[in-house]
Design a protein around this motif. Structure first.
Motif, mmCIF file in Angstrom:
data_model
loop_
_atom_site.group_PDB
_atom_site.id
_atom_site.type_symbol
_atom_site.label_atom_id
_atom_site.label_comp_id
_atom_site.label_asym_id
_atom_site.label_seq_id
_atom_site.Cartn_x
_atom_site.Cartn_y
_atom_site.Cartn_z
ATOM 1 N N LEU A 185 2.085 1.853 -3.513
ATOM 2 C CA LEU A 185 1.024 2.312 -4.403
ATOM 3 C C LEU A 185 0.645 3.770 -4.165
ATOM 4 O O LEU A 185 0.211 4.458 -5.088
ATOM 5 N N THR A 186 0.792 4.243 -2.935
ATOM 6 C CA THR A 186 0.368 5.601 -2.615
ATOM 7 C C THR A 186 1.481 6.638 -2.719
ATOM 8 O O THR A 186 1.218 7.827 -2.596
ATOM 9 N N GLN A 187 2.705 6.220 -2.959
ATOM 10 C CA GLN A 187 3.803 7.174 -3.105
ATOM 11 C C GLN A 187 3.695 7.880 -4.450
ATOM 12 O O GLN A 187 3.297 7.283 -5.449
ATOM 13 N N LYS A 188 4.071 9.164 -4.453
ATOM 14 C CA LYS A 188 4.078 9.904 -5.710
ATOM 15 C C LYS A 188 5.237 9.413 -6.561
ATOM 16 O O LYS A 188 6.338 9.183 -6.079
ATOM 17 N N LEU A 247 0.822 -1.209 0.000
ATOM 18 C CA LEU A 247 0.000 0.000 0.000
ATOM 19 C C LEU A 247 0.856 1.260 0.000
ATOM 20 O O LEU A 247 0.523 2.242 -0.662
ATOM 21 N N GLN A 248 1.968 1.243 0.716
ATOM 22 C CA GLN A 248 2.865 2.400 0.726
ATOM 23 C C GLN A 248 3.436 2.647 -0.670
ATOM 24 O O GLN A 248 3.513 3.782 -1.115
#
Length: 97
Positions: free
Chosen positions: A88-91, A85-86
Motif C-alpha cells: 500500500l505504501t509503495q509508489k 502495508l508495504q
C-alpha cells in the motif's frame, strides 16, 4: 540475560504437509499466502504455531440453526499485515503512453 523462550518443533515442508494431510505444493501455497512459514534458501520450514494458524484459517465457516452463515472475523498474521502495508505504501509506476 533475559529468559529464553524455547523454540517450537520445526517441520520441513514434507513433514508439515503430512501432518495436515495435504500435498507439498498446497502446504507451500498455504504457508506463503498466510505468511506462516520461514524460508531459508529454497526450503520452507513450519513451526508448530505456523501449523496451528494454517489449520485455524482452513476451518469451515459455522452455520446458524437457520442455515445461514455466521460471520467470523479472519486472522491476519503479522507477516501478512506487514506485506500488505508495504504494497500500500509503495509508489505506483506511471504508465508510459
Amino acid at each position: 540475560m533475559p529468559p529464553t523462550i524455547p523454540l517450537d518443533t520445526i517441520y520441513t515442508t514434507d513433514e508439515a504437509a503430512e501432518r495436515l494431510r495435504v500435498s507439498r505444493r498446497t502446504m507451500i501455497k498455504l504457508g506463503r499466502g498466510m505468511g506462516s512459514c520461514s524460508v531459508i534458501g529454497r526450503e520452507y520450514f513450519f513451526s508448530e504455531r505456523d501449523l496451528l494458524e494454517i489449520w485455524q484459517a482452513q476451518r469451515a465457516m459455522p452455520t446458524s440453526s437457520q442455515g445461514s452463515a455466521v460471520k467470523v472475523k479472519g486472522f491476519l498474521s503479522d507477516a501478512r499485515l506487514q506485506h500488505s502495508l508495504q504494497r500500500l505504501t509503495q509508489k505506483k509506476r506511471r504508465r508510459q503512453q
